[in-house]
Design a protein around this motif. Structure first.
Motif, PDB file in Angstrom:
ATOM      1  N   GLU A  30      98.290 -35.200 -10.782  1.00 51.06           N
ATOM      2  CA  GLU A  30      97.065 -34.699 -10.163  1.00 51.06           C
ATOM      3  C   GLU A  30      95.928 -35.728 -10.115  1.00 51.06           C
ATOM      4  O   GLU A  30      94.930 -35.511  -9.434  1.00 51.06           O
ATOM      5  CB  GLU A  30      96.598 -33.419 -10.860  1.00 51.06           C
ATOM      6  N   LYS A  31      96.087 -36.860 -10.792  1.00 47.15           N
ATOM      7  CA  LYS A  31      95.071 -37.910 -10.696  1.00 47.15           C
ATOM      8  C   LYS A  31      95.012 -38.509  -9.292  1.00 47.15           C
ATOM      9  O   LYS A  31      94.055 -39.214  -8.945  1.00 47.15           O
ATOM     10  CB  LYS A  31      95.326 -39.014 -11.720  1.00 47.15           C
ATOM     11  N   PHE A  32      96.026 -38.222  -8.466  1.00 51.59           N
ATOM     12  CA  PHE A  32      96.042 -38.721  -7.095  1.00 51.59           C
ATOM     13  C   PHE A  32      95.379 -37.746  -6.113  1.00 51.59           C
ATOM     14  O   PHE A  32      95.298 -38.040  -4.920  1.00 51.59           O
ATOM     15  CB  PHE A  32      97.476 -39.002  -6.644  1.00 51.59           C
ATOM     16  N   GLU A  33      94.920 -36.602  -6.613  1.00 49.33           N
ATOM     17  CA  GLU A  33      94.243 -35.636  -5.745  1.00 49.33           C
ATOM     18  C   GLU A  33      93.002 -36.276  -5.117  1.00 49.33           C
ATOM     19  O   GLU A  33      92.244 -36.990  -5.781  1.00 49.33           O
ATOM     20  CB  GLU A  33      93.844 -34.396  -6.539  1.00 49.33           C
TER      21      GLU A  33
ATOM     22  N   LEU B 136      95.877 -36.174  -0.073  1.00 50.15           N
ATOM     23  CA  LEU B 136      96.486 -35.209  -0.982  1.00 50.15           C
ATOM     24  C   LEU B 136      95.376 -34.316  -1.534  1.00 50.15           C
ATOM     25  O   LEU B 136      94.579 -34.740  -2.370  1.00 50.15           O
ATOM     26  CB  LEU B 136      97.220 -35.920  -2.118  1.00 50.15           C
ATOM     27  N   ILE B 137      95.313 -33.095  -1.033  1.00 51.51           N
ATOM     28  CA  ILE B 137      94.236 -32.181  -1.405  1.00 51.51           C
ATOM     29  C   ILE B 137      94.402 -31.682  -2.829  1.00 51.51           C
ATOM     30  O   ILE B 137      93.463 -31.677  -3.620  1.00 51.51           O
ATOM     31  CB  ILE B 137      94.168 -30.989  -0.429  1.00 51.51           C
ATOM     32  N   SER B 138      95.617 -31.230  -3.153  1.00 50.18           N
ATOM     33  CA  SER B 138      95.843 -30.701  -4.496  1.00 50.18           C
ATOM     34  C   SER B 138      97.316 -30.753  -4.861  1.00 50.18           C
ATOM     35  O   SER B 138      98.187 -30.838  -3.993  1.00 50.18           O
ATOM     36  CB  SER B 138      95.339 -29.255  -4.609  1.00 50.18           C
TER      37      SER B 138
ATOM     38  N   ASP C  82      99.867 -30.357  -1.541  1.00 53.23           N
ATOM     39  CA  ASP C  82      99.100 -29.788  -0.434  1.00 53.23           C
ATOM     40  C   ASP C  82      98.332 -30.883   0.299  1.00 53.23           C
ATOM     41  O   ASP C  82      97.456 -31.536  -0.273  1.00 53.23           O
ATOM     42  CB  ASP C  82      98.142 -28.728  -0.980  1.00 53.23           C
ATOM     43  N   PHE C  83      98.694 -31.092   1.574  1.00 58.54           N
ATOM     44  CA  PHE C  83      98.011 -32.062   2.425  1.00 58.54           C
ATOM     45  C   PHE C  83      97.166 -31.338   3.480  1.00 58.54           C
ATOM     46  O   PHE C  83      97.107 -31.746   4.628  1.00 58.54           O
ATOM     47  CB  PHE C  83      99.024 -32.987   3.093  1.00 58.54           C
ATOM     48  N   LYS C  84      96.562 -30.216   3.096  1.00 58.86           N
ATOM     49  CA  LYS C  84      95.685 -29.366   3.906  1.00 58.86           C
ATOM     50  C   LYS C  84      96.459 -28.576   4.958  1.00 58.86           C
ATOM     51  O   LYS C  84      96.611 -27.372   4.833  1.00 58.86           O
ATOM     52  CB  LYS C  84      94.571 -30.173   4.570  1.00 58.86           C
TER      53      LYS C  84
END
Length: 239
Positions: free
Chosen positions: A15-18, A41-43, A54-56
């Motif tokens: 998640e550090k790449f969010e 990367l949204i989440s 999730d990419f929106k």
């Protein structure tokens, strides 16, 4: 195969790449590379044994199967099946299966014990309406009822709740079913820290153990689901 709590541990590492944009996507088993490249990367979320990226307007699900793994800013000697580059940083996934959902699929988080939306009453109703005549030890591995549960959790929670895996669902007292569901939730959440400490399996009560408090742990393969089962006969009651 990684169980739900392990996937949560994976999420915490990734998640550090969010919020970061994918500069390049690749991998030999990635037909969506062009679509993913350039998206943010949204989440990072989880559902059962799935990692959700999730990419929106694009959702990628990652399933690790029996041999899947990933590395951050490192390579294995074999090619990655799915990769995400964020400038100088990258994630390489190995031996995973990915799928694409055009719109955000509504996973039923109300039956996901690792979700804040979890509703044990919904799972209890599902059990009694659709699986009443099944053995509880078999149903616990049904991902439509217990997303994320695998054989370690199955064996441990049945032991902790003192229920024999061959018990028929509709013969287990309602109070006992409620207790089992609470134990599943608490055990699954507690497992996350044990996995991070790399002591999850070694700290088990019955899974792959020979005895518990000087009592024999009986090992056998459940006939229908073909999974190794560990039972303390004097503790776990058949209903």
């Amino acid at each position: 195969m990684p169980e739900g709590p392990t996937i949560v541990v994976f999420k915490k590492r990734i998640e550090k790449f969010e919020g970061k944009k994918v500069s390049e996507s690749g991998g030999y088993n990635n037909p969506f590379a062009e679509e993913i490249t350039g998206k943010k990367l949204i989440s990072v979320e989880t559902y059962g044994k799935y990692l959700l990226l999730d990419f929106k307007d694009l959702l990628i699900t990652v399933h690790f199967g029996l041999f899947g793994s990933f590395l951050i800013n490192e390579f294995k000697k074999v090619n990655a099946s799915f990769s995400l580059f964020f400038g100088d940083d990258f994630i390489n996934f190995y031996v995973v299966r990915i799928k694409k959902l055009e719109k955000y699929y509504q996973f039923d988080q109300e039956i996901n014990v690792l979700s804040d939306q979890y509703q044990s009453k919904k799972t209890q109703k599902l059990l009694l309406e659709k699986y009443a005549e099944k053995n509880i030890g078999d149903v616990l591995l049904n991902q439509d009822v217990f997303p994320g549960l695998g054989n370690i959790i199955r064996n441990e929670v049945l032991f902790l709740s003192k229920i024999h895996p061959e018990s028929q669902v509709n013969k287990i007292p309602a109070k006992k079913i409620k207790e089992l569901l609470e134990i599943i939730k608490e055990f699954s959440k507690a497992s996350i820290e044990l996995i991070e400490q790399k002591i999850w399996k070694s700290s088990s009560s019955v899974y792959k153990k020979k005895e518990w408090e000087n009592q024999e742990v009986v090992e056998y393969v459940a006939s229908k689901i073909k999974r190794k089962t560990y039972v303390v006969e004097k503790v776990q009651k058949i209903y």
